[in-house]
Design a protein around this motif. Structure first.
Motif, PDB file in Angstrom:
ATOM      1  N   ALA A   1      -0.625 -19.907 -23.979  1.00 23.85           N
ATOM      2  CA  ALA A   1       0.241 -19.846 -22.823  1.00 23.85           C
ATOM      3  C   ALA A   1      -0.244 -20.525 -21.513  1.00 23.85           C
ATOM      4  O   ALA A   1       0.607 -20.970 -20.664  1.00 23.85           O
ATOM      5  CB  ALA A   1       0.373 -18.340 -22.738  1.00 23.85           C
ATOM      6  N   ARG A   2      -1.335 -20.594 -21.418  1.00 25.98           N
ATOM      7  CA  ARG A   2      -2.089 -21.081 -20.206  1.00 25.98           C
ATOM      8  C   ARG A   2      -1.536 -22.716 -20.017  1.00 25.98           C
ATOM      9  O   ARG A   2      -1.470 -23.173 -18.807  1.00 25.98           O
ATOM     10  CB  ARG A   2      -3.711 -21.273 -20.423  1.00 25.98           C
ATOM     11  CG  ARG A   2      -4.371 -20.171 -19.546  1.00 25.98           C
ATOM     12  CD  ARG A   2      -5.754 -20.740 -19.400  1.00 25.98           C
ATOM     13  NE  ARG A   2      -6.706 -21.586 -20.550  1.00 25.98           N
ATOM     14  CZ  ARG A   2      -7.337 -20.930 -21.534  1.00 25.98           C
ATOM     15  NH1 ARG A   2      -7.306 -19.537 -21.517  1.00 25.98           N
ATOM     16  NH2 ARG A   2      -7.820 -21.740 -22.186  1.00 25.98           N
TER      17      ARG A   2
ATOM     18  N   LYS B   1      -5.140 -13.059 -29.921  1.00 28.40           N
ATOM     19  CA  LYS B   1      -4.720 -12.842 -28.624  1.00 28.40           C
ATOM     20  C   LYS B   1      -5.249 -13.983 -27.657  1.00 28.40           C
ATOM     21  O   LYS B   1      -4.416 -14.563 -26.765  1.00 28.40           O
ATOM     22  CB  LYS B   1      -4.802 -11.479 -27.968  1.00 28.40           C
ATOM     23  CG  LYS B   1      -3.707 -10.447 -28.072  1.00 28.40           C
ATOM     24  CD  LYS B   1      -4.068  -9.269 -27.517  1.00 28.40           C
ATOM     25  CE  LYS B   1      -3.701  -9.015 -25.900  1.00 28.40           C
ATOM     26  NZ  LYS B   1      -4.200  -7.855 -25.350  1.00 28.40           N
ATOM     27  N   SER B   2      -6.436 -14.136 -27.656  1.00 28.93           N
ATOM     28  CA  SER B   2      -7.096 -15.201 -27.047  1.00 28.93           C
ATOM     29  C   SER B   2      -6.650 -16.475 -27.281  1.00 28.93           C
ATOM     30  O   SER B   2      -6.337 -17.562 -26.309  1.00 28.93           O
ATOM     31  CB  SER B   2      -8.435 -15.008 -27.064  1.00 28.93           C
ATOM     32  OG  SER B   2      -8.965 -15.990 -28.232  1.00 28.93           O
ATOM     33  N   LEU B   3      -6.146 -16.784 -28.679  1.00 31.93           N
ATOM     34  CA  LEU B   3      -5.774 -18.313 -28.905  1.00 31.93           C
ATOM     35  C   LEU B   3      -4.187 -18.403 -28.291  1.00 31.93           C
ATOM     36  O   LEU B   3      -3.836 -19.381 -27.831  1.00 31.93           O
ATOM     37  CB  LEU B   3      -5.506 -18.433 -30.494  1.00 31.93           C
ATOM     38  CG  LEU B   3      -7.318 -18.766 -31.071  1.00 31.93           C
ATOM     39  CD1 LEU B   3      -6.788 -18.911 -32.416  1.00 31.93           C
ATOM     40  CD2 LEU B   3      -7.689 -19.836 -30.455  1.00 31.93           C
TER      41      LEU B   3
ATOM     42  N   VAL C   1     -12.820 -22.111 -27.420  1.00 32.11           N
ATOM     43  CA  VAL C   1     -13.000 -20.642 -26.803  1.00 32.11           C
ATOM     44  C   VAL C   1     -14.130 -20.222 -26.755  1.00 32.11           C
ATOM     45  O   VAL C   1     -14.846 -20.127 -27.921  1.00 32.11           O
ATOM     46  CB  VAL C   1     -11.737 -19.796 -27.279  1.00 32.11           C
ATOM     47  CG1 VAL C   1     -11.819 -18.779 -26.363  1.00 32.11           C
ATOM     48  CG2 VAL C   1     -10.479 -20.686 -27.392  1.00 32.11           C
ATOM     49  N   ARG C   2     -14.778 -19.708 -25.587  1.00 25.11           N
ATOM     50  CA  ARG C   2     -16.202 -19.010 -25.760  1.00 25.11           C
ATOM     51  C   ARG C   2     -15.798 -17.435 -25.882  1.00 25.11           C
ATOM     52  O   ARG C   2     -14.640 -17.193 -25.734  1.00 25.11           O
ATOM     53  CB  ARG C   2     -16.967 -19.312 -24.355  1.00 25.11           C
ATOM     54  CG  ARG C   2     -17.462 -20.503 -24.308  1.00 25.11           C
ATOM     55  CD  ARG C   2     -18.302 -20.978 -23.129  1.00 25.11           C
ATOM     56  NE  ARG C   2     -18.006 -20.071 -21.954  1.00 25.11           N
ATOM     57  CZ  ARG C   2     -18.781 -19.032 -21.468  1.00 25.11           C
ATOM     58  NH1 ARG C   2     -19.932 -19.099 -21.653  1.00 25.11           N
ATOM     59  NH2 ARG C   2     -18.256 -18.637 -20.348  1.00 25.11           N
ATOM     60  N   VAL C   3     -16.827 -16.733 -26.752  1.00 28.67           N
ATOM     61  CA  VAL C   3     -16.967 -15.561 -26.823  1.00 28.67           C
ATOM     62  C   VAL C   3     -16.480 -14.732 -25.423  1.00 28.67           C
ATOM     63  O   VAL C   3     -15.613 -13.782 -25.531  1.00 28.67           O
ATOM     64  CB  VAL C   3     -18.043 -15.099 -27.444  1.00 28.67           C
ATOM     65  CG1 VAL C   3     -17.969 -13.434 -27.433  1.00 28.67           C
ATOM     66  CG2 VAL C   3     -18.222 -15.512 -28.831  1.00 28.67           C
ATOM     67  N   ALA C   4     -17.102 -15.123 -24.604  1.00 32.66           N
ATOM     68  CA  ALA C   4     -16.901 -14.492 -23.195  1.00 32.66           C
ATOM     69  C   ALA C   4     -15.263 -14.383 -22.728  1.00 32.66           C
ATOM     70  O   ALA C   4     -14.883 -13.399 -22.186  1.00 32.66           O
ATOM     71  CB  ALA C   4     -17.718 -14.891 -22.126  1.00 32.66           C
ATOM     72  N   GLU C   5     -14.725 -15.339 -23.243  1.00 27.94           N
ATOM     73  CA  GLU C   5     -13.113 -15.396 -22.679  1.00 27.94           C
ATOM     74  C   GLU C   5     -12.429 -14.715 -23.679  1.00 27.94           C
ATOM     75  O   GLU C   5     -11.119 -13.848 -23.182  1.00 27.94           O
ATOM     76  CB  GLU C   5     -12.943 -16.948 -22.841  1.00 27.94           C
ATOM     77  CG  GLU C   5     -13.313 -17.648 -21.927  1.00 27.94           C
ATOM     78  CD  GLU C   5     -13.099 -19.251 -22.293  1.00 27.94           C
ATOM     79  OE1 GLU C   5     -11.852 -19.505 -22.795  1.00 27.94           O
ATOM     80  OE2 GLU C   5     -13.956 -20.254 -22.205  1.00 27.94           O
ATOM     81  N   ALA C   6     -12.884 -14.253 -24.861  1.00 29.13           N
ATOM     82  CA  ALA C   6     -11.787 -13.362 -25.886  1.00 29.13           C
ATOM     83  C   ALA C   6     -12.300 -12.062 -26.082  1.00 29.13           C
ATOM     84  O   ALA C   6     -11.374 -11.368 -26.599  1.00 29.13           O
ATOM     85  CB  ALA C   6     -11.961 -14.417 -27.050  1.00 29.13           C
ATOM     86  N   MET C   7     -13.483 -11.805 -25.633  1.00 29.68           N
ATOM     87  CA  MET C   7     -14.085 -10.367 -25.938  1.00 29.68           C
ATOM     88  C   MET C   7     -13.273  -9.380 -25.099  1.00 29.68           C
ATOM     89  O   MET C   7     -12.795  -9.448 -24.132  1.00 29.68           O
ATOM     90  CB  MET C   7     -15.583 -10.293 -25.939  1.00 29.68           C
ATOM     91  CG  MET C   7     -16.159 -10.255 -24.436  1.00 29.68           C
ATOM     92  SD  MET C   7     -17.595 -10.501 -24.020  1.00 29.68           S
ATOM     93  CE  MET C   7     -17.971 -10.777 -22.665  1.00 29.68           C
ATOM     94  N   LEU C   8     -13.146  -8.297 -25.570  1.00 25.01           N
ATOM     95  CA  LEU C   8     -12.493  -6.660 -25.077  1.00 25.01           C
ATOM     96  C   LEU C   8     -13.931  -6.425 -24.371  1.00 25.01           C
ATOM     97  O   LEU C   8     -14.956  -6.069 -24.694  1.00 25.01           O
ATOM     98  CB  LEU C   8     -12.153  -6.034 -25.824  1.00 25.01           C
ATOM     99  CG  LEU C   8     -11.071  -6.155 -27.025  1.00 25.01           C
ATOM    100  CD1 LEU C   8     -10.855  -5.053 -27.805  1.00 25.01           C
ATOM    101  CD2 LEU C   8      -9.857  -6.862 -26.147  1.00 25.01           C
TER     102      LEU C   8
ATOM    103  N   ARG D   1      -9.489 -24.901 -33.268  1.00 25.96           N
ATOM    104  CA  ARG D   1      -9.402 -24.362 -31.727  1.00 25.96           C
ATOM    105  C   ARG D   1     -10.484 -23.489 -31.314  1.00 25.96           C
ATOM    106  O   ARG D   1     -10.846 -23.136 -30.302  1.00 25.96           O
ATOM    107  CB  ARG D   1      -7.777 -23.996 -31.260  1.00 25.96           C
ATOM    108  CG  ARG D   1      -6.782 -25.177 -30.864  1.00 25.96           C
ATOM    109  CD  ARG D   1      -5.520 -24.667 -30.461  1.00 25.96           C
ATOM    110  NE  ARG D   1      -5.633 -23.754 -29.251  1.00 25.96           N
ATOM    111  CZ  ARG D   1      -5.020 -22.987 -28.675  1.00 25.96           C
ATOM    112  NH1 ARG D   1      -4.269 -22.466 -29.638  1.00 25.96           N
ATOM    113  NH2 ARG D   1      -5.124 -22.426 -27.554  1.00 25.96           N
ATOM    114  N   LEU D   2     -10.752 -22.766 -32.356  1.00 26.44           N
ATOM    115  CA  LEU D   2     -11.798 -21.613 -32.275  1.00 26.44           C
ATOM    116  C   LEU D   2     -12.944 -21.986 -31.672  1.00 26.44           C
ATOM    117  O   LEU D   2     -13.663 -21.536 -30.594  1.00 26.44           O
ATOM    118  CB  LEU D   2     -12.236 -20.929 -33.597  1.00 26.44           C
ATOM    119  CG  LEU D   2     -11.088 -20.244 -34.421  1.00 26.44           C
ATOM    120  CD1 LEU D   2     -11.652 -19.921 -35.726  1.00 26.44           C
ATOM    121  CD2 LEU D   2     -10.725 -18.993 -33.517  1.00 26.44           C
ATOM    122  N   ARG D   3     -13.299 -23.287 -31.877  1.00 27.47           N
ATOM    123  CA  ARG D   3     -14.511 -23.869 -31.304  1.00 27.47           C
ATOM    124  C   ARG D   3     -14.481 -24.029 -29.806  1.00 27.47           C
ATOM    125  O   ARG D   3     -15.358 -24.146 -29.049  1.00 27.47           O
ATOM    126  CB  ARG D   3     -14.766 -25.371 -32.153  1.00 27.47           C
ATOM    127  CG  ARG D   3     -15.718 -26.460 -31.207  1.00 27.47           C
ATOM    128  CD  ARG D   3     -16.138 -27.419 -32.064  1.00 27.47           C
ATOM    129  NE  ARG D   3     -17.190 -27.164 -32.668  1.00 27.47           N
ATOM    130  CZ  ARG D   3     -17.647 -27.991 -33.797  1.00 27.47           C
ATOM    131  NH1 ARG D   3     -17.048 -28.959 -34.175  1.00 27.47           N
ATOM    132  NH2 ARG D   3     -18.736 -27.576 -34.434  1.00 27.47           N
TER     133      ARG D   3
END
Lengths: 220, 372, 259
Positions: free
Chosen positions: B370-371, B363-365, B252-259, B248-250
């Motif tokens: 949850a989405r 957290k992003s995963l 999600v984009r970095v922009a969605e997961a970064m602080l 699943r990592l593939r």
């Protein structure tokens, strides 16, 4: 009906001619195997040599047989063999070169390089490698070449009756010159049956000579 | 749009009838890629070949943009659908240009225009038309043949494409390159694509929707993210593998997961401020940026220094950064490889936009789950 | 794309041109040797002059010879290719395997026997000669056409079908072009058989250069015999060479292993 009477009445003569026919073909192809297989193996070492040899052999085979017989008369007359058994055998030897050389060459050069490398890696000498690996693998293809040569030369030998070599062609030549359909058909049928029968026998021999491990691949 | 309704195919074999495809229904919106995925013999290829009627269904209906394919002449139907097969199937007797123009030629289009189109398509995949138009397939490398195979299917600009393991015969490195190239093209072209594969990674990478097949039945039809997060049953779960979380990592984009809420340091900040920032964030490192906002170094919590020391003197160089457009898989790989528990995320100009930490990845995963 | 450029370099230095050089050099070499031998023979013997006394016969009978070959070879190509193509169609699959087995047996029958049987059935003259040569020439053409068409890879046919070609388009645009090289191979073998057997038709009363050869042998008249044998051999070699060149140039580069 006439023809069948003629055939049954001359079984002995047919057998005699057939034997002579077979002897010309087999003596000549036998000699051809002894020359052509080593040549075919040798030319795998040099592409240039292979080109020249194969070109020469393929030109040889395009020369019509009766023309070849004719061309040999002046060459062999000085030693007293212009016509008869000897030129027939020589012609068959020449015609047999291409199918046997070509098939040997193709078969040996198509041996999987990995097998060759494995053989070298296990410490086989060149001759051991040829005898134990390359030739056994190439045998089905070489045998096909020999079969082609034999079948083709049964036809060539039939024509050799015209230079006094004897064989089943004699029936055909007499049949034509005497306008005798009985001899004509006897010759045509017997020479055809001979070709078909020998082709089948050689196919059987080929199967027996082929390593059992190769049977799947060589069956076509 | 492609809609399959209760599609069934029964083959009569010497051992009795076999249901190769069993009551499959699915609907693929326009412009999306659907990957049919499953072990060999699961009916995915048969399902695909029923769409252009290379195989006639036993029962069920197929609609392309609302039209019943049964009502269309199969020859016309196939000309209106792009088709790519695993063996590529370039015609060795035709040049590259003639191969690309097979369908336009069948449709009787103007020769000049179609050849110009072939040149355009070649350029699209980075092959010089002047050099390649007149070549024969045997004069191309495997990767080039594959590209020509794909653009041949695009030549008549069909709205729908069928692709049967189109990248299966290429080595892994070239496969990645061609996949990326194809996805780039797809972004512009927005074709509706049915794509058969047996490679889960390929499916996750290419698909908008994945259809998982087992012995003729459709087990699950969902987006890759949803599929990996919520496998419908134990077969799908085992097919996806126990490392599906990593796959699943593939997605999600970095922009969605970064602080994005964090304090960056400047080189001329006093060390004392650095310490405060570190303590407040609770992270092992703080990122130092230059006057243009580009990360230049990172300050570790254990750096010992005098009172008047500057952050710039103490910071260690940044070993890795990640583009905000990259996927999390690359980001995590680089965090592991460079031992960077805090990874600076930068935009195209190299300016710091956010930071990625192990916690933010996890957290992003979770939030993606949850989405759904 | 870097891959594209490196591959294009590879293709440019592909051995096509080198192969062409060797393929032309070998025959030249062989022919030089032959020409040398002939030159020595001509300078040492008065045979060539004697052979040339048959000039008119050579021209007349040679013409007849070529005509017979053209008729029987042409008819064999015109019938053999369609028959082979027909047999390769899926509808004939059951029949064709058995038929091909029969053809293989037929191919072992010597030409002289075929001509003899043709003479028994049709009498003497041009018609039985052309018929006999046609029958002997036909089999390799049928066999290679069939084998060539059946050897077209299944995935090409699937691609063609999937792109919306009709069965006729698949045959003309995909199957036939891709079988062309093998079909040409069959035509070459067949024409070699045809030219090689052509001298024999004299025996069933159709004339040709065989007349000089057989009569020369029977009368022990060496120049007469050579007046037939040399042109016959030359004709055979030239025909084979011509068909070989035609195969080289007419079969498109993409499917021609020689280019």
């Amino acid at each position: 009906m006439d023809i069948i009477w003629f055939m049954t009445g001359n079984l002995g003569l047919i057998g005699e001619h057939a034997l002579r026919h077979v002897s010309i073909v087999f003596v000549a192809v036998g000699i051809a195997v002894v020359t052509a297989v080593p040549i075919g193996i040798a030319i795998t070492q040099s592409k240039a040599a292979a080109d020249v040899v194969l070109y020469f052999a393929s030109m040889m085979i395009t020369v019509p047989s009766i023309a070849l017989f004719g061309l040999m008369i002046p060459l062999l007359s000085p030693i007293g063999y212009g016509i008869g058994y000897v030129p027939a055998v020589i012609a068959v030897i020449l015609y047999s070169q291409l199918p046997i050389i070509r098939n040997t060459y193709t078969a040996i050069s198509n041996v999987d390089p990995a097998l060759r490398e494995a053989a070298v890696g296990m410490g086989m000498s060149t001759f051991q490698r040829l005898r134990q690996v390359e030739i056994p693998l190439a045998i089905p293809v070489i045998m096909t070449g020999i079969r082609t040569a034999v079948v083709m030369n049964i036809g060539v030998t039939a024509i050799a009756a015209y230079i006094g070599a004897g064989g089943l062609g004699t029936f055909i030549s007499r049949g034509i010159s005497q306008s005798d359909p009985r001899q004509l058909v006897t010759g045509a049928v017997s020479v055809s049956l001979l070709a078909i029968a020998i082709d089948l026998i050689l196919l059987l021999v080929q199967k027996l000579l082929t390593s059992k491990g190769l049977v799947e691949e060589s069956r076509q | 749009m492609i809609r399959l309704e209760h599609l069934t195919k029964v083959f009569n074999t010497p051992n009795g009838p076999v249901r190769a495809v069993d009551d499959v229904s699915l609907e693929l919106p326009e412009g999306e890629i659907c990957v049919l995925l499953g072990p060999s013999g699961c009916g995915k290829t048969t399902s695909m070949k029923m769409i252009n009627r290379l195989i006639e269904p036993t029962s069920g209906k197929i609609y392309i943009n609302g039209r019943d394919t049964d009502a269309t002449d199969p020859i016309q139907l196939r000309r209106s659908i792009g088709y790519v097969i695993q063996q590529i199937g370039l015609f060795p007797n035709k040049t590259v240009a003639d191969n690309i123009c097979v369908v336009p030629d069948l449709l009787g289009w103007d020769r000049k225009k179609t050849r110009a189109r072939a040149a355009e398509l070649l350029e699209l995949v980075g092959m010089d038309p002047a050099a390649f138009m007149g070549r024969y397939p045997k004069e191309l490398s495997g990767g080039q043949q594959q590209r020509v195979g794909v653009i041949r299917a695009l030549a008549a600009d069909p709205p729908v494409m069928l692709m049967d393991e189109p990248f299966g015969a290429i080595d892994p490195i070239n496969r990645e390159v061609i996949q990326d190239e194809f996805l780039r093209m797809q972004q512009a072209l927005r074709k509706t694509i049915i794509f058969v594969s047996h490679d889960l990674d390929e499916a996750v990478k290419m698909a908008d929707k994945i259809a998982i097949f087992r012995s003729g039945r459709l087990e699950q039809f969902a987006s890759p993210d949803r599929l990996l997060a919520n496998p419908a049953n134990s077969f799908v779960e085992s097919f996806l593998g126990s490392d599906r979380a990593l796959k699943r990592l593939r997605l999600v984009r970095v922009a969605e997961a970064m602080l994005t809420e964090f304090d960056a340091l400047r080189g001329d900040d006093p060390h004392a401020r650095g310490k405060v920032v570190l303590e407040e964030s609770g992270l092992p490192f703080a990122i130092v940026v230059d006057e243009n906002g580009r990360p230049t170094g990172c300050l570790a919590g254990n750096a010992e220094a005098g009172v008047d020391a500057k952050v710039g003197d103490l910071a260690r160089p940044v070993r890795a950064t990640i583009s905000t457009d990259a996927d999390l898989r690359l980001a995590v790989a680089s965090m592991f490889a460079q031992d960077m528990p805090v990874l600076p995320c930068v935009d195209d100009g190299g300016r710091l936009k956010g930071i990625l930490t192990y916690r933010s990845v996890v957290k992003s995963l979770a939030s993606a789950e949850a989405r759904e | 794309m870097s891959e594209a450029t490196t591959a294009s370099v590879q293709v440019q230095k592909s051995p096509a041109s080198a192969r062409w050089v060797t393929s032309i050099r070998t025959p030249v070499l062989v022919w030089l040797v032959i020409a040398l031998a002939v030159a020595i023979w001509i300078s040492l013997s008065d045979m060539p002059a004697e052979i040339l006394t048959y000039r008119e016969d050579i021209i007349y009978l040679g013409g007849q010879h070529v005509e017979l070959v053209a008729w029987s070879g042409g008819l064999a190509i015109l019938t053999g290719v369609p028959i082979g193509a027909l047999l390769s169609r899926p509808a004939f699959q059951r029949v064709s395997e058995a038929l091909l087995q029969g053809f293989n047996v037929g191919a072992t029958i010597p030409t002289l026997a075929i001509l003899a049987l043709s003479m028994t059935l049709l009498g003497i003259g041009t018609v039985p000669a052309v018929f006999g040569l046609w029958a002997a020439t036909l089999l390799p053409i049928v066999r290679n056409t069939y084998a060539g068409l059946r050897a077209v890879p299944q995935h090409l046919i699937e691609a063609a079908c999937g792109m919306g070609m009709t069965p006729a388009q698949m045959f003309w645009r995909v199957e036939l072009p891709n079988a062309l090289f093998v079909i040409f191979g069959g035509v070459r073998t067949a024409l070699a058989i045809c030219v090689g057997s052509a001298p024999l038709v004299f025996l069933i009363g159709a004339g040709g250069l065989g007349e000089l050869i057989f009569t020369g042998i029977a009368l022990d008249e060496l120049p007469m015999m050579l007046a037939g044998a040399i042109p016959t051999a030359l004709l055979a070699v030239v025909t084979d060479f011509t068909v070989g060149r035609l195969q080289y140039y007419l079969v498109p580069r993409g499917i021609n292993p020689l280019r």
